[in-house]
Structure formats: C-alpha cells, structure tokens
Design a protein around this motif. Structure first.
Motif, PDB file in Angstrom:
ATOM      1  N   UNK A  85       0.840  -1.198   0.000  1.00 48.69           N
ATOM      2  CA  UNK A  85       0.000   0.000   0.000  1.00 48.69           C
ATOM      3  C   UNK A  85       0.873   1.245   0.000  1.00 48.69           C
ATOM      4  N   UNK A  86       0.313   2.313  -0.510  1.00 52.43           N
ATOM      5  CA  UNK A  86       0.916   3.641  -0.420  1.00 52.43           C
ATOM      6  C   UNK A  86      -0.215   4.643  -0.632  1.00 52.43           C
ATOM      7  N   UNK A  87       0.113   5.911  -0.604  1.00 49.26           N
ATOM      8  CA  UNK A  87      -0.898   6.941  -0.836  1.00 49.26           C
ATOM      9  C   UNK A  87      -1.383   6.914  -2.285  1.00 49.26           C
ATOM     10  N   UNK A  88      -0.619   6.288  -3.163  1.00 49.51           N
ATOM     11  CA  UNK A  88      -0.977   6.218  -4.578  1.00 49.51           C
ATOM     12  C   UNK A  88      -2.020   5.146  -4.867  1.00 49.51           C
ATOM     13  N   UNK A  89      -2.044   4.081  -4.079  1.00 48.36           N
ATOM     14  CA  UNK A  89      -2.998   3.015  -4.323  1.00 48.36           C
ATOM     15  C   UNK A  89      -2.612   1.737  -3.626  1.00 48.36           C
ATOM     16  N   UNK A  90      -3.133   0.662  -4.160  1.00 45.79           N
ATOM     17  CA  UNK A  90      -2.916  -0.664  -3.599  1.00 45.79           C
ATOM     18  C   UNK A  90      -2.253  -1.516  -4.686  1.00 45.79           C
ATOM     19  N   UNK A  91      -1.218  -2.242  -4.323  1.00 53.17           N
ATOM     20  CA  UNK A  91      -0.468  -3.064  -5.278  1.00 53.17           C
ATOM     21  C   UNK A  91      -0.510  -4.514  -4.813  1.00 53.17           C
ATOM     22  N   UNK A  92      -1.023  -5.381  -5.693  1.00 49.19           N
ATOM     23  CA  UNK A  92      -1.069  -6.817  -5.415  1.00 49.19           C
ATOM     24  C   UNK A  92       0.022  -7.479  -6.243  1.00 49.19           C
ATOM     25  N   UNK A  93       1.041  -7.995  -5.563  1.00 50.83           N
ATOM     26  CA  UNK A  93       2.189  -8.601  -6.225  1.00 50.83           C
ATOM     27  C   UNK A  93       2.038 -10.114  -6.161  1.00 50.83           C
ATOM     28  N   UNK A  94       1.907 -10.740  -7.320  1.00 51.77           N
ATOM     29  CA  UNK A  94       1.909 -12.194  -7.426  1.00 51.77           C
ATOM     30  C   UNK A  94       3.281 -12.615  -7.950  1.00 51.77           C
ATOM     31  N   UNK A  95       3.497 -13.910  -8.101  1.00 57.39           N
ATOM     32  CA  UNK A  95       4.819 -14.366  -8.514  1.00 57.39           C
ATOM     33  C   UNK A  95       5.147 -13.927  -9.936  1.00 57.39           C
ATOM     34  N   UNK A  96       4.179 -13.983 -10.842  1.00 55.43           N
ATOM     35  CA  UNK A  96       4.440 -13.647 -12.237  1.00 55.43           C
ATOM     36  C   UNK A  96       3.868 -12.309 -12.678  1.00 55.43           C
ATOM     37  N   UNK A  97       3.058 -11.663 -11.873  1.00 55.95           N
ATOM     38  CA  UNK A  97       2.495 -10.380 -12.294  1.00 55.95           C
ATOM     39  C   UNK A  97       2.275  -9.470 -11.099  1.00 55.95           C
ATOM     40  N   UNK A  98       2.252  -8.180 -11.393  1.00 56.27           N
ATOM     41  CA  UNK A  98       1.976  -7.165 -10.386  1.00 56.27           C
ATOM     42  C   UNK A  98       0.827  -6.308 -10.896  1.00 56.27           C
ATOM     43  N   UNK A  99      -0.149  -6.071 -10.032  1.00 56.37           N
ATOM     44  CA  UNK A  99      -1.320  -5.293 -10.404  1.00 56.37           C
ATOM     45  C   UNK A  99      -1.447  -4.123  -9.429  1.00 56.37           C
ATOM     46  N   UNK A 100      -1.406  -2.912  -9.960  1.00 57.36           N
ATOM     47  CA  UNK A 100      -1.539  -1.715  -9.141  1.00 57.36           C
ATOM     48  C   UNK A 100      -2.890  -1.074  -9.414  1.00 57.36           C
ATOM     49  N   UNK A 101      -3.624  -0.787  -8.350  1.00 57.49           N
ATOM     50  CA  UNK A 101      -4.952  -0.188  -8.461  1.00 57.49           C
ATOM     51  C   UNK A 101      -4.935   1.124  -7.694  1.00 57.49           C
ATOM     52  N   UNK A 102      -5.205   2.264  -8.365  1.00 59.33           N
ATOM     53  CA  UNK A 102      -5.291   3.528  -7.625  1.00 59.33           C
ATOM     54  C   UNK A 102      -6.496   3.508  -6.681  1.00 59.33           C
TER      55      UNK A 102
END
Length: 186
Positions: A93-110
C-alpha cells in the motif's frame, strides 16, 4: 543491515491506538505485514539450492567446461531471482494506491478505482494449492470490474497460515489505508 520488511508489524505495535497509519512517508510502497514463516522458509530453501548450484558451476568451470558452467550459473541466478520474487509477493500500500504482487504479475490499483476492501468468510486455497479450506479472505472490489472480486490476502496463505492475529492485523491495516485514501462517493 536493516531489513525493512521485518519492521512492518513493529511499526503498528509501537504507535498509539488513535493513529491508524503510523508511517511518515506514505508515498513509499510498503507491505503492512511481515512475510510469513512458510514464505521465508521456501525462499531460504531456494537460496540453499542456489548455493549448491553455484558450487556445481564452479566445479564445472574448474573441470574445463566453461559452456556448461555458464549454463549452470544462469540456472543459479534464476533460482536466486525466484527466491527474491517469492519474498516480494503480497499486498503493498501507499498513498498512490494498492499493489497486489503475485509471482508472475503485479497489479496496481489507484485508490480512486477501489469500491471496497473487506474481510469475508469463504473457502480459500491452502498455501496456494488447489485444495480449499474454510477461512477468511480480504477481498478487493474495483470500480471498473464490479463483478470481479480479487482476494488480496487469505488466512491460509504462506504469510498467515496458523497466524490468525497477524492476518487480522494485516487485513485491518489495509482496510484502514483504503478508508483513508479511497474517495468517498455518496
């Protein structure tokens, strides 16, 4: 050598109860929980395997097979990269959004794209394997994909297996981040 991923839980333990987000620099991506013992043990075993593979590469190089030594060295580097990626897996998490890190991909959601983040009782995968057990999951519902619910954390993942208090603390802190930064729509 400072290990910032070990201080995540301590930061929440040491603050007063009236402070929900105990970090000064909220623009920096951080995981609000420590990696679990299953994840750390798996990464440690991968690093141990990499040390044996590197040792084999040195033996092959001294035996005169530089081509084979370079191939084995590349395999060792891939194992090391896999161990490091395994330690990065999780929800950040950060002020920019939420980041879900999987082994093969990363998904960032504001935060503006997030409808809700909530904990629910449901069948969850045990250590990421196909077997499911009854547990808790922290679900993310996005504004652009309302029918799709992404499980950010589960109570039976490599981070929280047999650590229910750690799961509750991590889920609560991510929910607090969502309430703090998600725009409120009426």
């Amino acid at each position: 050598m400072p290990l910032p991923f070990l201080t995540a839980d301590r930061a929440f333990d040491e603050v007063a109860d009236d402070v929900a987000l105990p970090f000064d620099d909220r623009d920096q991506w951080r995981r609000p929980y420590r990696p679990g013992p299953w994840r750390v043990a798996s990464a440690a075993l991968l690093l141990l395997l990499a040390s044996y593979v590197l040792f084999a590469a040195v033996i092959i190089a001294f035996a005169g097979g530089l081509g084979g030594a370079s191939v084995v060295g590349v395999i060792a580097l891939l194992i090391i990269a896999s161990a490091l990626r395994l330690l990065r897996v999780g929800t950040w998490v950060s002020a920019l959004g939420l980041r879900h890190v999987a082994f093969f991909q990363t998904q960032t959601v504001p935060w503006a794209q997030i409808v809700t983040v909530r904990t629910v009782q449901q069948p969850v995968r045990w250590l990421g394997l196909p077997r499911t057990v009854q547990g808790q999951a922290l679900l993310l519902v996005r504004r652009d994909r309302p029918a799709e619910k992404c499980a950010l954390l589960t109570s039976h993942s490599a981070d929280f297996l047999a650590r229910t208090e750690a799961f509750d603390r991590a889920a609560d802190s991510i929910e607090v981040w969502a309430e703090e930064y998600r725009p409120q729509h009426a």
